[in-house]
Design a protein around this motif. Sequence first.
Motif: not given
Ligand code: MN
Length: 612
Positions: A269, A291-292, A315
């Motif tokens: 992230t 980001d994930d 998240f």
């Molecule tokens: Mn993350």
Amino acid sequence: MADLEAVMDEAGLTNPRVRAFVVEYAELTGAARVEVINASDDARLLEEAVAAGELEEVGEGRYYSRSYHKDTARSEERTVVATSDEKDRGVYNNWRPTSEMKPLLHERMRGASEGRTMYVVPYLMAPPGNPLAPWAAGVELTDTRTVVLHMIRMARVGVQHVNDLEDPDSFVRAVHVTGDLEHLGQGTADDQRWFVTVADERTILHFGSSYGGNALLGKIAHGLRQGAYDGWASRKFLAEQYMLIGIHDKETGRTYHVCGGFPSASGKTNLAMMAAPDALGERYHVSFYGDDIAWLWVDEDTGRLMGMNPEYGVFGVAKDTNERTNPNALASVGEGTDCIFTNVAHNPTTGEVWWEGRTEEKPRDRRGWLDWTGSPVADRKDDDTAPWAHPNSRFTTTLANVPNIAPDYDAPAGVPIDAIIFGGRTRDREPLIRAITDLAEGVYDGLTLGAEATSAAEGKEGVLRYDPMSNRPFMAYGEGDYARHYLDVVGAATDQPIFAHVNWFQRDAEDGHFLWPGYRDNLRPLLWLLRLRDGEVQGRRTAVGIVPTEDELDLTGMDVPAEDLQRILSIDKERWQQEMGFREEHLAQFDRMPEEIWEAHRRVAADLEQED
Ligand code: MN
Ligand code: GDP
Ligand code: PGA
């Protein structure tokens, strides 16, 4: 529930297969009411959640939630991939037969939502119109309102995503029942929780947690485990725990796209939200795609490897997020963003939030502050050093709030991938960056990613372990088959991406300080990698890849002690030779590991012998 059909009619939920699924689980779980959710329900649900005490408003348009104290991370032991074919058994996927797991989950869920509302959350894990959209539709049924509020932030939510499916049956059936958290024996021999993906039936059954990683089924269960299985079964794509960024060079006008996997809580992230270091900001801009999670496929017309982020929100780990490390993250959870903080410390009187590393010192005036368990910190004894925020405390915010969001993040076509990087927390051995130009060697490197486990999973922090492609907790089928599929998908691209292994976390053996300042400065090794790909720098060849020479790395405006720099750019031959033995054992566990991977292993080992 006689009026159930009427509820679905009124909500405009027309897909007959979805409706049958809702009826089946409303009966099984014994929910008192059913509500069909669209993203436009958000404001009303926020109000209801605040009125019910499930959320607190902290400042204007920011919300706070606390989870049960034994429910703060993913549980890897209780997570299972079930299918009807034992050939799907891998080393890491905790494979179990469907015939065993499905009845078990149904038994746990029977009557478990009594008196509660069952929310029907239709979602899409893809930009609409994306070539992988046929695998991206799903419906999460959940009995917990805060889970709905998280889903609305993390996925594209609304009945339109499932009403007009070409095949009305082609949605993932995802059922989440929280259960009685105080009586589930979390972490004991009598643990009642189960998190099961029945991959060959495209059905997800999760019981016993309302923590994001266990309860937001669009994210990890569908976006990673189910997606990975579908990508393999269809031979079409990869679903990876990757961030995805664009690096724009204003001088040349070029934009590069880099994706990569680091284990949970290891910097994805932060990298995706990166603001270029001040000294390089004139020339470079980093934009956020994901980001994930990234799904990767080869475009049928151009033959290029493409990537997209199936998610719609972030998240993120709160710890150590501050103005210096990640200003974009702070902006994405500012006033009016309707973000949700989970398990940070907060002050209901002043509406402030805090976590370790938010500021150097804890807030001096302790009055009103509550730690993540809800206890006043003013009552603490002086020698109580327990953190105020849980180490895995998180913020949830929708992509539109991310200041560096890419203008084309929603584009159906996805973006071409120039580089794939792997990394993790490794306190020694792994240099800052080593580039790998050969596909099999790149895949081999990903498969042998070894890093320290983090607080994102229960009870493992700090333990060194192999985490293939950072997918260990999300592996859906056998690792050898996975390696084969990875080689096939990426190998089919006309323009091969460059691979690299990065490590922002090497520490000094004596005082433990990080040898590289990390965060925004991580752009520098990535720029080197792209220059290497373009043939503008040569680097220094080593057995384990190409590393930058000191003068190739653009260090304008930063100060790294010469000996630290020298350390993070060098290869410790003896440590690496020892590592090769561990890797051999690691790889030998997996069935059907492709010969190309073994060849890469032997080649690296032989080259190490030659190294001086
Ligand atoms: Mn993350
Ligand atoms: P993710 O879970 O992989 O997305 O990881 P995050 O980006 O949320 O970061 C996890 C933790 O690692 C946070 O506490 C970050 O502050 C920290 N972190 C991220 N990048 C760096 C870095 O470059 N150096 C150091 N020392 N810590 C970092
Ligand atoms: P992370 O998120 O990879 O950003 O830590 C998901 C999780 O592992 O729970």
